[in-house]
Design an enzyme around this catalytic site. Structure first.
Site, PDB file in Angstrom:
ATOM      1  N   GLU A   1      19.407  18.238  -6.962  1.00 37.09           N
ATOM      2  CA  GLU A   1      17.946  18.235  -7.020  1.00 37.09           C
ATOM      3  C   GLU A   1      17.415  19.636  -6.837  1.00 37.09           C
ATOM      4  OE1 GLU A   1      16.038  14.909  -4.832  1.00 37.09           O
ATOM      5  OE2 GLU A   1      18.107  14.323  -4.444  1.00 37.09           O
TER       6      GLU A   1
ATOM      7  N   SER B   1       0.825  -1.210   0.000  1.00 39.48           N
ATOM      8  CA  SER B   1       0.000   0.000   0.000  1.00 39.48           C
ATOM      9  C   SER B   1       0.859   1.261   0.000  1.00 39.48           C
ATOM     10  CB  SER B   1      -0.883   0.002   1.254  1.00 39.48           C
ATOM     11  OG  SER B   1      -0.038   0.060   2.401  1.00 39.48           O
ATOM     12  N   GLY B   2       2.170   1.109   0.022  1.00 39.39           N
ATOM     13  CA  GLY B   2       3.055   2.257   0.236  1.00 39.39           C
ATOM     14  C   GLY B   2       3.378   3.057  -1.006  1.00 39.39           C
TER      15      GLY B   2
ATOM     16  N   HIS C   1      24.555   5.795  -3.307  1.00 40.29           N
ATOM     17  CA  HIS C   1      24.615   6.148  -4.734  1.00 40.29           C
ATOM     18  C   HIS C   1      25.940   6.779  -5.165  1.00 40.29           C
ATOM     19  CE1 HIS C   1      20.424   5.391  -4.267  1.00 40.29           C
ATOM     20  NE2 HIS C   1      20.137   6.556  -3.732  1.00 40.29           N
TER      21      HIS C   1
ATOM     22  N   HIS D   1      18.836   2.122  -6.741  1.00 37.37           N
ATOM     23  CA  HIS D   1      18.174   2.297  -8.041  1.00 37.37           C
ATOM     24  C   HIS D   1      19.025   3.072  -9.041  1.00 37.37           C
ATOM     25  CE1 HIS D   1      16.814   5.903  -5.893  1.00 37.37           C
ATOM     26  NE2 HIS D   1      16.768   6.469  -7.076  1.00 37.37           N
TER      27      HIS D   1
ATOM     28  N   ASP E   1      21.728   9.626   2.895  1.00 35.88           N
ATOM     29  CA  ASP E   1      20.746   9.421   1.830  1.00 35.88           C
ATOM     30  C   ASP E   1      21.395   9.257   0.452  1.00 35.88           C
ATOM     31  OD1 ASP E   1      17.967   9.304   1.082  1.00 35.88           O
ATOM     32  OD2 ASP E   1      18.235  11.239   0.113  1.00 35.88           O
TER      33      ASP E   1
HETATM   34  N1  LIG Z   1       9.275   6.279  -1.611  1.00 37.48           N
HETATM   35  C1  LIG Z   1      10.422   6.448  -2.231  1.00 37.48           C
HETATM   36  O1  LIG Z   1      10.555   7.253  -3.153  1.00 37.48           O
HETATM   37  C2  LIG Z   1      11.632   5.630  -1.823  1.00 37.48           C
HETATM   38  C3  LIG Z   1      12.834   5.819  -2.512  1.00 37.48           C
HETATM   39  C4  LIG Z   1      13.941   5.046  -2.181  1.00 37.48           C
HETATM   40  C5  LIG Z   1      13.840   4.122  -1.170  1.00 37.48           C
HETATM   41  N2  LIG Z   1      12.658   3.976  -0.491  1.00 37.48           N
HETATM   42  C6  LIG Z   1      12.602   2.983   0.571  1.00 37.48           C
HETATM   43  O2  LIG Z   1      11.565   2.068   0.279  1.00 37.48           O
HETATM   44  C7  LIG Z   1      10.932   1.623   1.478  1.00 37.48           C
HETATM   45  C8  LIG Z   1       9.447   1.912   1.382  1.00 37.48           C
HETATM   46  O3  LIG Z   1       9.275   3.296   1.196  1.00 37.48           O
HETATM   47  P1  LIG Z   1       7.833   3.969   1.086  1.00 37.48           P
HETATM   48  O4  LIG Z   1       8.053   5.392   0.789  1.00 37.48           O
HETATM   49  O5  LIG Z   1       6.936   3.180   0.225  1.00 37.48           O
HETATM   50  O6  LIG Z   1       7.343   3.830   2.600  1.00 37.48           O
HETATM   51  P2  LIG Z   1       5.913   4.113   3.192  1.00 37.48           P
HETATM   52  O7  LIG Z   1       4.941   4.486   2.131  1.00 37.48           O
HETATM   53  O8  LIG Z   1       6.075   5.035   4.352  1.00 37.48           O
HETATM   54  O9  LIG Z   1       5.563   2.709   3.843  1.00 37.48           O
HETATM   55  C9  LIG Z   1       5.356   1.531   3.083  1.00 37.48           C
HETATM   56  C10 LIG Z   1       4.322   0.663   3.768  1.00 37.48           C
HETATM   57  O10 LIG Z   1       4.850   0.152   4.957  1.00 37.48           O
HETATM   58  C11 LIG Z   1       3.804   0.022   5.904  1.00 37.48           C
HETATM   59  N3  LIG Z   1       4.189   0.820   7.081  1.00 37.48           N
HETATM   60  C12 LIG Z   1       4.488   2.126   7.130  1.00 37.48           C
HETATM   61  N4  LIG Z   1       4.798   2.497   8.384  1.00 37.48           N
HETATM   62  C13 LIG Z   1       4.698   1.404   9.141  1.00 37.48           C
HETATM   63  C14 LIG Z   1       4.905   1.143  10.507  1.00 37.48           C
HETATM   64  N5  LIG Z   1       5.284   2.090  11.369  1.00 37.48           N
HETATM   65  N6  LIG Z   1       4.714  -0.103  10.954  1.00 37.48           N
HETATM   66  C15 LIG Z   1       4.336  -1.067  10.125  1.00 37.48           C
HETATM   67  N7  LIG Z   1       4.113  -0.868   8.805  1.00 37.48           N
HETATM   68  C16 LIG Z   1       4.306   0.343   8.324  1.00 37.48           C
HETATM   69  C17 LIG Z   1       2.563   0.564   5.292  1.00 37.48           C
HETATM   70  O11 LIG Z   1       1.843  -0.505   4.723  1.00 37.48           O
HETATM   71  P3  LIG Z   1       0.525  -1.110   5.420  1.00 37.48           P
HETATM   72  O12 LIG Z   1      -0.094  -0.027   6.223  1.00 37.48           O
HETATM   73  O13 LIG Z   1      -0.319  -1.563   4.266  1.00 37.48           O
HETATM   74  O14 LIG Z   1       1.002  -2.226   6.230  1.00 37.48           O
HETATM   75  C18 LIG Z   1       3.089   1.408   4.172  1.00 37.48           C
HETATM   76  O15 LIG Z   1       2.183   1.520   3.103  1.00 37.48           O
HETATM   77  C19 LIG Z   1      11.642   2.359   2.606  1.00 37.48           C
HETATM   78  O16 LIG Z   1      12.669   1.536   3.097  1.00 37.48           O
HETATM   79  C20 LIG Z   1      12.255   3.564   1.922  1.00 37.48           C
HETATM   80  O17 LIG Z   1      13.414   4.023   2.592  1.00 37.48           O
HETATM   81  C21 LIG Z   1      11.569   4.709  -0.796  1.00 37.48           C
END
Ligand SMILES: NC(=O)c1ccc[n+]([C@@H]2O[C@H](COP(=O)([O-])OP(=O)(O)OC[C@H]3O[C@@H](n4cnc5c(N)ncnc54)[C@H](OP(=O)(O)O)[C@@H]3O)[C@@H](O)[C@H]2O)c1
Length: 485
Positions: A226, A37-38, A250, A188, A245
């Site tokens: 950026e 869902s994230g 990277h 990435h 970060d």
């Molecule tokens: N977003 C980006 O652009 C990006 C870029 C590079 C790396 N990342 C990495 O990718 C990973 C996911 O990033 P994201 O941005 O998708 O994260 P996010 O949207 O904050 O969280 C992903 C999912 O994890 C679950 N979650 C969030 N907080 C939680 C908590 N406290 N306890 C349990 N479950 C929780 C939720 O799913 P449910 O509620 O459905 O369980 C949420 O939809 C991270 O490690 C981040 O550092 C992200």
């Protein structure tokens, strides 16, 4: 002729002929997407799976099983990702043993239904604080065990720890449950076509490698700039900052691709063995308040961003001069910079060659003749350009820098694919070449840690500019300057 007469010429274009491909076909498998869902799942992972599907690159026998805490309607999820028919969903708490038992049962069912032979990818698109617990629970439930036939691979998103100590602790947890060939740490940037092109340019041609050394290269600049501020990731960013970060992962990975020795083959460990040697050869930075090698900055207004602490000392910009202590790179500085809220969004690697040793075009001096530069543009538009000095047409003797410019989208009539497509396909193929190995994390954290520990001055800079003025001085007193993309 005066130096003012030097002009930049119009761009020349490379033409590209049909190339040869290394055929890659993944085995049947299922992908369990934790955090379905994230933000990352919605913006990168699911669209990339759709992209692979539309190009016919997914295995014929394939399914996706989303996992999250809240119930989600499978039909609704499928309607959002039309390319992937075999999409399922399971909900449960990440720390409850029942979730993993239910997951095991569901995997058995789906593996039979789609004939994926037990091959499973677990993609942890979750906040990093959950990496330990989820790996532990998966291991405890026997889901990472490969002794029953199918393979299990786990994809970890960055950040891999927030310092050397926590990175080691995460590595130990992973080692308890997984062998290194099962572990895929996402960076990435390494999935971008132009980044991989550094390897193709260097090792699929014979004209660059002979000059790829201290004798001909003056310095290298790696910039990831950026235009936007911290935006919606402010909470995460404020506890992280630009060194964690961008640099630990990277920036140092890009540096290693430019600097490493030629691997004997394009196998994952051959490439990663060479990268490690570069990380081990990095001259440790000795950060002091008067350091000539590192500049940290924070953009004005950062502390008023939502979810940023009012007294935050988190750097949003860093520039550093890095040296590689080996035979090839002795005396060649690598300048690295990355930051937010800058004038332009741009990422590039610039290999700047030395000035000619002597100018026969008097009264021009060697320094009047622009040094050649080979530039790998990573974003916003991927491409490669080479600047060379050449005669301008006409009766006067005018020399100017021509840019031979290869624009990826123009040359191939399409934009390069999302890097997640490439990397997801690699995970399915079991190809770890573009994924940092555990020893790389140890070495890169070891290099960055002293910078995190030191109390370095934090320079303020105005948004919409090129960062703190002090960063200019990092190169300025060496007679060099940052390229302005
Ligand atoms: N977003 C980006 O652009 C990006 C870029 C590079 C790396 N990342 C990495 O990718 C990973 C996911 O990033 P994201 O941005 O998708 O994260 P996010 O949207 O904050 O969280 C992903 C999912 O994890 C679950 N979650 C969030 N907080 C939680 C908590 N406290 N306890 C349990 N479950 C929780 C939720 O799913 P449910 O509620 O459905 O369980 C949420 O939809 C991270 O490690 C981040 O550092 C992200």
């Amino acid at each position: 002729m005066s130096p003012e007469e030097l002009r930049h010429g119009p761009g020349l274009k490379f033409s590209i002929r049909e190339g040869l491909c290394i055929e890659r076909k993944p085995a049947p498998c299922g992908l369990v997407l934790f955090g379905a869902s994230g933000d990352l799942a919605a913006r990168k992972i699911l669209p990339s799976l759709q992209g692979l599907s539309s190009q016919g690159l997914l295995p014929a026998d394939f399914f996706v099983l989303g996992l999250g805490r809240k119930p989600v309607d499978e039909a609704e999820l499928r309607s959002r990702t039309p390319g992937i028919k075999n999409l399922h969903y399971l909900h449960g708490d990440y720390d409850a043993a029942e979730t993993y038992q239910a997951l095991g049962r569901k995997l058995k069912e789906l593996s039979g239904k789609y004939d994926t032979r037990g091959n499973t990818i677990f993609y942890l698109a979750l906040p990093p604080a959950l990496f330990h617990a989820v790996t532990h629970k998966l291991g405890e439930a026997g889901l990472l065990d490969e002794s029953f036939g199918g393979w299990s691979r786990v994809v970890f998103e960055k950040p891999f720890g927030r310092d050397l100590t926590s990175a080691r602790a995460l590595a130990a947890e992973i080692r308890d449950h997984l062998r290194e060939p099962q572990v895929y740490r996402m960076d990435h940037y390494l999935g971008k076509d132009t980044v991989q092109n550094v390897l193709m340019f260097r090792f699929a041609n014979s004209i660059f490698e002979p000059v790829w050394k201290r004798t001909y290269i003056d310095h290298v600049q790696i910039s990831v700039l950026e235009a936007e501020g911290v935006g919606h990731r402010a909470g995460y960013y404020d506890s992280s900052g630009v060194l964690r970060d961008m640099f630990q992962n990277h920036m140092l990975q890009l540096l290693a691709l430019v600097a490493m020795e030629p691997p004997a083959n394009f196998a994952a460990d051959s490439v990663r063995d060479e990268k490690i040697k570069i990380f081990q050869a990095l001259k440790p930075l000795t950060p002091t308040a008067s350091s000539q090698s590192i500049v940290l900055g924070q953009y004005a207004g950062y502390r008023s961003e939502p979810r940023v602490s009012s007294g935050s000392t988190t750097p949003t910009y860093a520039a550093m001069r890095v040296e590689i202590e080996n035979w090839r790179w002795q005396g060649v500085p690598f300048y690295l910079r990355s930051g937010k809220a800058l004038l332009k969004r741009s990422a590039e690697i610039a290999v700047v060659f030395k000035h000619v040793p002597h100018s026969m075009f008097r009264p021009l001096n060697p320094s009047n003749l622009e040094a050649n530069a080979l530039i790998f543009r990573i974003q916003p538009e991927e491409g490669v350009s080479l600047t060379i000095e050449a005669k301008k047409p006409g009766p006067k003797t005018c020399i100017g820098a021509l840019t031979m410019d290869f624009d990826y989208a123009e040359a191939f009539g399409e934009h390069p694919p999302e890097s997640y497509e490439r990397l997801l396909l690699d995970v399915m193929l079991g190809d770890q070449t573009l994924f940092p190995r555990e020893d790389a994390l140890e070495e890169t954290w070891r290099f960055i840690q002293p910078l995190l520990d030191a109390e370095l001055p934090l320079r303020s800079y105005d948004p919409g500019n090129w960062g703190p003025a002090e960063a200019e001085r990092l190169l300025g007193d060496q007679g060099r300057s940052w390229r302005q993309p």
